[in-house]
Design a protein around this motif. Structure first.
Motif, mmCIF file in Angstrom:
data_model
loop_
_atom_site.group_PDB
_atom_site.id
_atom_site.type_symbol
_atom_site.label_atom_id
_atom_site.label_comp_id
_atom_site.label_asym_id
_atom_site.label_seq_id
_atom_site.Cartn_x
_atom_site.Cartn_y
_atom_site.Cartn_z
ATOM 1 N N LEU A 1077 0.848 -1.192 0.000
ATOM 2 C CA LEU A 1077 0.000 0.000 0.000
ATOM 3 C C LEU A 1077 0.875 1.230 0.000
ATOM 4 C CD1 LEU A 1077 -2.766 -0.954 2.587
ATOM 5 C CD2 LEU A 1077 -2.915 -0.947 0.109
ATOM 6 N N ARG A 1078 0.498 2.225 -0.752
ATOM 7 C CA ARG A 1078 1.215 3.499 -0.811
ATOM 8 C C ARG A 1078 0.412 4.543 -0.037
ATOM 9 N NH1 ARG A 1078 1.857 3.504 -7.350
ATOM 10 N NH2 ARG A 1078 2.559 1.333 -7.557
ATOM 11 N N VAL A 1079 1.110 5.287 0.853
ATOM 12 C CA VAL A 1079 0.464 6.320 1.663
ATOM 13 C C VAL A 1079 1.066 7.656 1.260
ATOM 14 C CG1 VAL A 1079 0.020 7.169 3.978
ATOM 15 C CG2 VAL A 1079 0.123 4.710 3.542
ATOM 16 N N GLY A 1080 0.214 8.577 0.912
ATOM 17 C CA GLY A 1080 0.657 9.901 0.523
ATOM 18 C C GLY A 1080 -0.055 10.978 1.309
ATOM 19 N N TRP A 1081 0.675 12.079 1.627
ATOM 20 C CA TRP A 1081 0.057 13.202 2.369
ATOM 21 C C TRP A 1081 0.066 14.433 1.468
ATOM 22 C CZ3 TRP A 1081 -2.054 12.856 7.220
ATOM 23 C CH2 TRP A 1081 -1.834 11.662 7.928
ATOM 24 N N LEU A 1082 -1.014 15.217 1.511
ATOM 25 C CA LEU A 1082 -1.139 16.410 0.685
ATOM 26 C C LEU A 1082 -1.474 17.600 1.572
ATOM 27 C CD1 LEU A 1082 -2.385 13.833 -1.025
ATOM 28 C CD2 LEU A 1082 -2.810 15.605 -2.732
ATOM 29 N N HIS A 1083 -0.895 18.734 1.247
ATOM 30 C CA HIS A 1083 -1.202 19.992 1.932
ATOM 31 C C HIS A 1083 -1.760 20.952 0.890
ATOM 32 C CE1 HIS A 1083 0.159 23.963 3.872
ATOM 33 N NE2 HIS A 1083 -0.986 23.570 4.436
ATOM 34 N N LYS A 1106 4.564 13.984 10.758
ATOM 35 C CA LYS A 1106 5.106 14.849 11.800
ATOM 36 C C LYS A 1106 5.520 16.177 11.182
ATOM 37 C CE LYS A 1106 6.902 11.064 14.662
ATOM 38 N NZ LYS A 1106 8.133 10.477 15.284
ATOM 39 N N ILE A 1107 5.139 17.281 11.850
ATOM 40 C CA ILE A 1107 5.543 18.632 11.417
ATOM 41 C C ILE A 1107 6.229 19.281 12.604
ATOM 42 C CG2 ILE A 1107 4.786 20.859 10.519
ATOM 43 C CD1 ILE A 1107 2.325 19.465 9.401
ATOM 44 N N ASN A 1108 7.546 19.482 12.477
ATOM 45 C CA ASN A 1108 8.295 20.135 13.557
ATOM 46 C C ASN A 1108 8.270 21.640 13.370
ATOM 47 O OD1 ASN A 1108 8.999 17.632 14.681
ATOM 48 N ND2 ASN A 1108 10.755 17.425 13.265
ATOM 49 N N GLU A 1109 8.137 22.318 14.469
ATOM 50 C CA GLU A 1109 8.160 23.792 14.475
ATOM 51 C C GLU A 1109 7.241 24.356 13.387
ATOM 52 O OE1 GLU A 1109 12.157 25.043 14.109
ATOM 53 O OE2 GLU A 1109 12.821 24.030 15.938
ATOM 54 N N PRO A 1110 5.890 24.089 13.478
ATOM 55 C CA PRO A 1110 4.956 24.590 12.450
ATOM 56 C C PRO A 1110 4.918 26.118 12.420
ATOM 57 C CG PRO A 1110 3.759 23.722 14.343
ATOM 58 C CD PRO A 1110 5.198 23.369 14.586
ATOM 59 N N THR A 1111 4.651 26.662 11.216
ATOM 60 C CA THR A 1111 4.575 28.109 11.004
ATOM 61 C C THR A 1111 3.227 28.447 10.385
ATOM 62 O OG1 THR A 1111 5.512 27.945 8.803
ATOM 63 C CG2 THR A 1111 7.068 28.139 10.631
ATOM 64 N N GLU A 1112 3.010 29.730 10.070
ATOM 65 C CA GLU A 1112 1.764 30.173 9.440
ATOM 66 C C GLU A 1112 1.569 29.497 8.090
ATOM 67 O OE1 GLU A 1112 -0.742 32.183 10.360
ATOM 68 O OE2 GLU A 1112 0.121 32.256 12.374
ATOM 69 N N LYS A 1113 2.636 29.170 7.401
ATOM 70 C CA LYS A 1113 2.518 28.539 6.099
ATOM 71 C C LYS A 1113 1.948 27.136 6.196
ATOM 72 C CE LYS A 1113 6.386 31.060 3.962
ATOM 73 N NZ LYS A 1113 7.694 30.923 3.276
ATOM 74 N N ASP A 1114 2.045 26.524 7.380
ATOM 75 C CA ASP A 1114 1.557 25.155 7.542
ATOM 76 C C ASP A 1114 0.045 25.094 7.751
ATOM 77 O OD1 ASP A 1114 4.077 23.974 7.327
ATOM 78 O OD2 ASP A 1114 4.522 24.546 9.401
ATOM 79 N N LYS A 1115 -0.592 26.254 7.834
ATOM 80 C CA LYS A 1115 -2.054 26.238 7.937
ATOM 81 C C LYS A 1115 -2.675 25.766 6.616
ATOM 82 C CE LYS A 1115 -2.693 29.876 11.383
ATOM 83 N NZ LYS A 1115 -3.320 31.189 11.665
ATOM 84 N N GLY A 1116 -3.828 25.110 6.708
ATOM 85 C CA GLY A 1116 -4.514 24.692 5.489
ATOM 86 C C GLY A 1116 -5.072 23.291 5.612
ATOM 87 N N LYS A 1117 -5.500 22.765 4.489
ATOM 88 C CA LYS A 1117 -6.156 21.461 4.448
ATOM 89 C C LYS A 1117 -5.124 20.375 4.196
ATOM 90 C CE LYS A 1117 -8.061 20.054 0.767
ATOM 91 N NZ LYS A 1117 -8.907 19.835 -0.421
ATOM 92 N N TYR A 1118 -5.237 19.289 5.004
ATOM 93 C CA TYR A 1118 -4.362 18.133 4.855
ATOM 94 C C TYR A 1118 -5.190 16.945 4.430
ATOM 95 C CZ TYR A 1118 -0.521 20.691 7.010
ATOM 96 O OH TYR A 1118 0.437 21.605 7.274
ATOM 97 N N THR A 1119 -4.648 16.191 3.511
ATOM 98 C CA THR A 1119 -5.331 15.015 2.992
ATOM 99 C C THR A 1119 -4.385 13.839 3.020
ATOM 100 O OG1 THR A 1119 -6.632 16.401 1.509
ATOM 101 C CG2 THR A 1119 -6.588 14.036 1.032
ATOM 102 N N MET A 1120 -4.893 12.662 3.462
ATOM 103 C CA MET A 1120 -4.108 11.431 3.449
ATOM 104 C C MET A 1120 -4.696 10.501 2.394
ATOM 105 S SD MET A 1120 -3.472 8.605 6.444
ATOM 106 C CE MET A 1120 -5.148 8.018 6.342
ATOM 107 N N ASP A 1121 -3.893 10.067 1.427
ATOM 108 C CA ASP A 1121 -4.311 9.124 0.404
ATOM 109 C C ASP A 1121 -3.704 7.764 0.704
ATOM 110 O OD1 ASP A 1121 -5.849 10.780 -1.013
ATOM 111 O OD2 ASP A 1121 -4.367 11.264 -2.549
ATOM 112 N N ILE A 1122 -4.552 6.745 0.713
ATOM 113 C CA ILE A 1122 -4.084 5.363 0.791
ATOM 114 C C ILE A 1122 -4.384 4.747 -0.552
ATOM 115 C CG2 ILE A 1122 -4.296 3.154 1.990
ATOM 116 C CD1 ILE A 1122 -5.327 4.675 4.398
ATOM 117 N N PHE A 1123 -3.379 4.285 -1.246
ATOM 118 C CA PHE A 1123 -3.529 3.882 -2.636
ATOM 119 C C PHE A 1123 -2.945 2.502 -2.839
ATOM 120 C CE2 PHE A 1123 -2.218 4.230 -7.184
ATOM 121 C CZ PHE A 1123 -3.498 4.331 -7.711
ATOM 122 N N ASP A 1124 -3.716 1.615 -3.499
ATOM 123 C CA ASP A 1124 -3.246 0.251 -3.751
ATOM 124 C C ASP A 1124 -2.901 0.044 -5.214
ATOM 125 O OD1 ASP A 1124 -5.673 0.340 -4.906
ATOM 126 O OD2 ASP A 1124 -6.438 -1.541 -4.065
ATOM 127 N N GLY A 1125 -2.747 1.145 -5.912
ATOM 128 C CA GLY A 1125 -2.459 1.044 -7.341
ATOM 129 C C GLY A 1125 -3.717 1.000 -8.183
#
Length: 1251
Positions: A1077-1083, A1106-1125
């Motif tokens: 399985l392939r796991v991808g993260w989108l911002h 994991k996001i270390n030391e988040p900033t204003e740019k890290d605000k927004g929508k996050y999406t996790m994709d689980i893909f089996d091809g």
């Protein structure tokens, strides 16, 4: 001597009588008693002094027989007459009622009045007309009366009647006589006030009368559909604790039939109304019990139907609750002596004898009324009575009035069981004891004894005036206690029936007033008695409201058409008014004129002329004449027309033709009319070769004339079209010969272009035998009316072409042998009507169409809804069926296979449902010999029908295989069998279950199996049969199983966010994780690249970012994709807010200042007045933005704003591969790679079981 004394006793009582006004009557009675009783006569409790009024009364007494003679009876003699007998032993009385009928109240010839020496003449002017009022209103009637000659201090007597009964002044009736004007005022009208009102003026010379009907309509209903109020509430047979209340049913039952009536009572002097009966009674007569002796009561009645209860009726007259024996007999006869009783009465202490003639006078399902005669032996202290009852089939007698005996010889029993039979008897009692019981009445069954009236006979409606119709009908047969009749009318073409009278009438003739002039009505009648309403009579023939037939008006326009040496030809115009009947002819009178001297009028013709022209013969040349004409209809001969101008009899030399004559119209409609005429009496030098028809509007001047057509018309009729509805037109005709066009005819009209209400046209009918006919109907037939048929507006001379059949208001012209010879215009007119006529033009195309229809009717075909079809049934049975659209009960079916008729037997089963038209034939199985053609032949009278189905070749063999398979399936299902064969399913825990569904068995085992490739089988068997199911888990089966398992493992938990000392972690848990399985993260829908600050990975089943030391740019929508091809799924977004407000606020959602509406993408909810939520399906970057929850009520508005950028509910689908070994739960036992499953099976006819 004292032992011989006894009180008066009436051996023969005076009987009530009814006499006509002006007659003499005698009341007779026979009285016994000692000493001889003294007799006195009373009128309405006032002593009659016959000696002071010998001209009116004669009282005679001969031995024990007494009489009172009343001479020259008039309406004032209508009263109750009481005869009183008095001696030392007491006083007894008897009452008789005398009714004096005034007859028709026709005026009598006035005679000489010797008292005043004159003959009074009465003239009634300013008469009141037929009047209409509504309940609750006040209505006044009046006439002016002139009496000649006038005699000082003498006034006539004015008496008012309603239905021939004199009216007495009361709170409801006020009368007034001013010396010239007589007035009757009816206060607060009720339906009881409806009737024929007559004012009678009595003088010393005679009397005169005038009458008119007063109608009282029901007041407006408060609730739609309820009945109107009952009427004429009366009290009868009053006793100390009960009274019989009667009433009349209303004319209008409302939207549904009357279910019954409630009776209310009110004690005089109070305003409290109490309902007397809990359940409604249908019988219009009811004994009210529970009254308090000595008190006075009034009663009213209300009607009930499904819609509700009516308004109450007018209250009854007051009645006192007491025994009739306690009522005062009236003033005692003059007697001033003192009666002393010196010895004890020898009859004291005598037990009374038994009553006689005990009968049931009334019996309904609600109560029974008994009456009897007192015993002969009863002493002098008076007797009372006990009533006993016995249920049929028993010998036990029960006393009904145990508490108190009754004094009067009548009694009402309640609470009896409907349908049961009872016997009744009566005992007398006094202070000496209780006497013997009377003879039993015999068994009486509790139930209504009075039957409903039968329906009245056919009503006949006859024209009367412009607003009234006279309706007469046959009386109801075998009716008891008839109350009267109600008449209803309905406009033709509607279903609304309106009452013509609101008070029942007993005569079988009634004048219905208040109708609309020119409207077509039908009438019906229903009878009513205490039991209820009869069925309505048949409807009358329709009648148009218009004045009855009278004499016609005068003819007009007598003119000269042609003159010769010894004759003149006259013409005239028919009268404008025909008196309601066709003009049957004319009579011509003539006289000679010499200078200023005119002779006497003489009749020219003794037989009526049928045309509006006449050739007057045998005149003298050069003599001057005048002529006048009179018209005749069935009512008589009219007055003469105005005399013509003075005309000289001499030869004419004119070359052009004279004026056409006999102009008249037929078929007057809104936009057309047919004008007809006759040839001129004078043709001129040559024969007439055509005519011209001119027209103009009646209001136009002479310049308004215009020709209807350009080319000459050789016919003597023409249909004029294009008229304006409601406009009036006049017509004239000019004749033409070779010399030219002659003078126009007399003007015809004005004719109003208007279709009369109820006008019908000729229509063509083809009956079941294919006979073609033309039909014309008329609803305004009167006496002597006839249907006159013509072709091309000429009398038909060839009677072989048509046969005319007339029945009542319908005439049928039957084509004997329709052909091209019958083409043309056929017309029909009805005599003695106001020009009722119609026409029908038969064209060549129309004739062909009618002949086709005639052929279809002569040789009809049974229509099929469906052609023959076939279907397989359970057990492999075969059904052949079809359905016909309609058929009669005489329809027969012939079943045929390959031209051979088959019948009911082992192989074939037939069924024909004639109500549904379905025809069926069943076969248990199909054999090789059944290949061929199946046919149903139908015969229904003359109609025939055939339908077939061919089963041959591959189609037959395929059907045979299916039949065999269905039979085998049926056999299999008789024992334990599979409903669903062996298969698999995957649970949420990724367990694989092999399962099947079976019927008629119970299963109780469970096995965990490691699935391996192979073939799995399940066997079912018992005494009833066996069945087998197989599941193949080979290469293809394994791949299918793996795909399903992989799909089921792609579930994940919600994404959560946690804070750490270095930043934040976003994570989600999956059920299973596989390295493939392939796991991808989108911002913000952009893929996140790995770095030292942002990392992603997997720990066990946890997927994290994991996001270390988040900033204003890290605000927004996050999406996790689980893909089996192959595929992947993203989660939806859900936002919820709690709101509050009083009153409850209105809620809406806003995105980027635009209001959102609920649809497939946005789901908006507001629950329990507190929780507002929005769910966004399949979130994308387009869903980012500024959202607001807006709440408002009447006190204000508030908004909660937020930006969607960080927190989400993410729904990811995880797809993965798994190994081929699984634990499978099967039937309760664990088997390791076994090839055969083992289980315990209990035989049981139960619901389907899942294994």
């Amino acid at each position: 001597m004292d032992d011989l004394t006894h009180p008066p006793e009436f051996i023969v009582k005076p009987r009530g009588q009814t006499v006509w006004e002006g007659k003499t009557l005698k009341l007779h009675c026979t009285v016994a008693g000692w000493p001889k009783p003294r007799i006195a006569w009373y009128k309405n409790n006032v002593l009659i002094d016959a000696k002071r009024h010998p001209e009116k009364y004669t009282a005679e007494s001969n031995y024990n027989m007494h009489s009172l003679e009343i001479k020259n009876c008039d309406f004032f003699d209508t009263a109750q007459y009481c005869v009183s007998a008095l001696n030392v032993k007491g006083e007894y009385s008897s009452v008789a009622t005398v009714v004096v009928k005034t007859g028709p109240l026709d005026p009598k010839p006035h005679g000489f009045c010797s008292e005043h020496g004159v003959t009074f003449e009465t003239t009634i002017i300013d008469k009141f007309e037929v009047a209409f009022g509504s309940e609750g209103e006040t209505l006044s009637l009046g006439c002016t009366v002139i009496i000649y000659p006038t005699v000082k201090k003498y006034q006539p007597e004015v008496v008012w009647y309603r239905d021939s009964v004199p009216l007495k002044p009361s709170k409801w009736v006020h009368t007034h006589w001013s010396g010239e004007r007589a007035t009757l005022t009816l206060i607060h009208l009720n339906k009881e006030d409806e009737g024929m009102y007559t004012m009678r003026v009595n003088t010393k010379s005679g009397f005169d009368t005038y009458s008119a009907y007063v109608f009282v309509r029901d007041a407006d209903l408060e609730v739609e559909g309820v009945p109107v109020a009952p009427l004429d509430v009366r009290c009868h047979d009053a006793n100390k604790d009960y009274v019989v209340v009667t009433w009349k049913q209303p004319a209008v039952e409302g939207s549904s039939a009357i279910l019954g009536y409630y009776i209310d009572r009110c004690e005089v002097g109070t305003h409290h109304w109490a309902q007397c009966n809990e359940s409604p009674v249908k019988y219009a007569r009811f004994p009210v019990t529970g009254l308090v002796e000595g008190r006075s009561y009034v009663f009213r009645v209300r009607a009930l139907n499904k819609a509700g209860v009516s308004r109450p009726s007018r209250v009854s007259e007051p009645v006192v609750a007491m025994d009739p024996s306690d009522r005062a007999p009236g003033p005692s006869a003059p007697w001033t002596g003192i009666i002393k009783f010196t010895e004890e009465d020898s009859t004291v202490g005598v037990v009374p004898g038994e009553p006689t003639d005990v009968v049931v006078t009334e019996a309904t399902k609600s109560y029974v009324v008994l009456a009897w005669k007192p015993p002969g032996q009863r002493g002098h202290e008076g007797v009372m009575y006990y009533i006993e009852k016995c249920i049929s089939g028993t010998d036990t007698w029960q006393r009904v009035n145990t508490g108190m005996p009754v004094k009067s010889p009548r009694f009402a029993l309640f609470d009896l069981a409907e349908g049961k039979s009872y016997s009744f008897r009566v005992r007398c009692c006094n202070s000496a004891g209780v006497g013997e019981a009377s003879v039993s009445t015999g068994e009486i069954t509790v139930g209504d004894k009075l039957d409903l009236p039968s329906a009245p006979g056919n009503p006949v409606a006859i024209r009367n005036t412009d607003t009234s119709v006279v309706v007469s009908w046959g009386a109801s047969k075998d009716v008891k206690h008839l109350v009267g009749y109600y008449i209803e009318c309905s406009e033709v073409g509607t279903d609304a029936w309106v009452p013509c009278n609101n008070k029942p009438v007993k005569k079988t003739r009634f004048v219905c007033h208040g109708l609309t002039t020119g409207t077509n009505y039908v009438f019906r009648v229903k009878a009513v008695n205490a039991a209820g309403y009869s069925q309505s009579s048949p409807n009358s023939d329709a009648v148009v409201v218009q004045a009855a037939i009278s004499l016609p008006g005068k003819p007009t326009g007598v003119t000269l058409l042609e003159a010769a040496k010894d004759y003149m030809v006259l013409a005239w115009t028919a009268p404008a008014k025909n008196g309601g009947a066709d003009i049957r002819g004319y009579f011509v009178d003539y006289r000679t004129v010499k200078g200023d001297v005119v002779g006497k009028w003489h009749e020219m013709n003794h037989q009526a002329l049928t045309t509006a022209s006449y050739k007057v013969k045998n005149l003298k040349e050069n003599v001057f004449y005048q002529f006048q004409v009179r018209a005749m209809n069935m009512a008589g001969v009219s007055k003469a027309s105005l005399a013509s101008a003075v005309l000289e009899c001499k030869e004419w030399t004119i070359t052009v033709p004279g004026a056409p004559v006999g102009l008249h119209v037929l078929e007057v409609r809104d936009t057309s009319v047919v004008v007809l005429w006759e040839s001129p009496a004078f043709n001129g030098r040559t024969a007439v070769n055509g005519y011209y028809l001119d027209i103009k509007e009646a209001s136009a001047g002479e310049k308004g004339w215009k020709a209807v057509h350009e080319k000459v018309n050789k016919l003597k009729y023409m249909k004029v079209t294009g008229l304006k509805a409601g406009a009036s037109y006049v017509f004239r005709v000019r004749a033409q010969n070779l010399a030219g066009v002659g003078k126009p005819s007399a003007v015809l009209g004005p004719i109003l272009a208007q279709t009369r209400p109820g006008t019908k046209e000729i229509y063509v009918d083809v009956d079941d035998d294919g006979v073609i006919s033309m039909i014309f109907e008329c609803s305004e037939m009167s006496e002597g009316s006839e249907f006159i048929w013509s072709k091309n507006y000429k009398a038909m001379t060839d009677t072989s072409r048509l046969t005319i059949v007339t029945e009542g208001g319908k005439s049928r012209a039957i084509f004997n042998s329709p052909s091209m010879e019958d083409l043309g215009t056929f017309s029909c007119m009805v005599t003695n009507t106001d020009g009722i006529s119609s026409s029908y033009t038969l064209t060549e195309e129309g004739l062909k169409r009618l002949l086709d229809i005639s052929h279809d009717h002569k040789f009809p075909v049974i229509p099929f809804k469906n052609e023959m079809a076939m279907e397989l049934l359970e057990k492999g049975r075969v059904r052949f069926w079809t359905q016909v659209e309609k058929c009669t009960s005489a329809c027969q079916v012939e079943y045929v296979f390959n031209d051979v008729i088959v019948t009911q037997g082992k192989k074939y089963t037939m069924n024909f449902n004639q109500s549904t038209g379905i025809i069926e034939m069943f076969m248990d199985s199909l054999e090789v010999t059944d290949e061929g053609t199946f046919t149903f032949n139908l015969v229904d009278g003359k109609a025939k029908g055939t339908t077939s189905l061919v089963l041959i070749g591959d189609e037959f063999r395929e059907l045979q295989k299916k039949s065999e398979f269905e039979r085998a399936e049926w056999v299999r299902k008789q024992g334990p069998h599979f409903v669903e064969y062996l298969g698999f399913t995957v649970t949420e825990e990724c367990n694989v279950l092999l399962k099947c569904k079976v019927r008629k068995v119970a299963v109780s085992f469970c096995t965990a199996v490691n699935i391996s490739p192979g073939i799995y089988e399940v066997f079912l068997r018992d005494d009833r049969g066996k069945d087998k199911s197989t599941f193949s888990l080979t290469d293809a089966g394994t791949v299918s199983l793996m795909n399903v398992v992989i799909k089921s493992t792609t579930s994940s938990s919600e994404i959560k966010v946690v804070s750490t000392e270095h930043g934040i972690i976003l994570y989600s848990m999956v059920t299973y994780y596989n390295e493939e399985l392939r796991v991808g993260w989108l911002h913000k829908d952009a893929k996140i690249a790995a770095s030292e600050r942002v990392k992603s990975g997997v720990t066990g089943e946890q997927l994290w970012l994991k996001i270390n030391e988040p900033t204003e740019k890290d605000k927004g929508k996050y999406t996790m994709d689980i893909f089996d091809g192959k595929d992947g799924v993203k989660r939806s977004l859900n936002l919820t807010g709690n709101v509050w407000g009083e009153p409850a606020p209105e809620v809406c959602w806003i995105k980027n200042d635009r209001e959102l509406v609920s649809d497939e993408r946005y789901k908006l909810k507001f629950e329990h007045g507190k929780f507002a939520s929005i769910t966004i399906a399949t979130v994308t970057t387009a869903d980012s933005g500024k959202y607001a929850l807006v709440v408002k009520n009447k006190y204000g508005t508030e908004a909660g704003e937020f930006t969607v950028s960080q927190l989400f509910y993410l729904n990811c689908t995880v797809c993965m591969y798994v190994t081929y070994l699984f634990d499978v739960m099967f039937a309760g036992y664990k088997c390791q790679s076994q090839q055969q499953f083992v289980g315990e099976v209990e035989q049981e006819d139960a619901d389907d079981r899942v294994v």
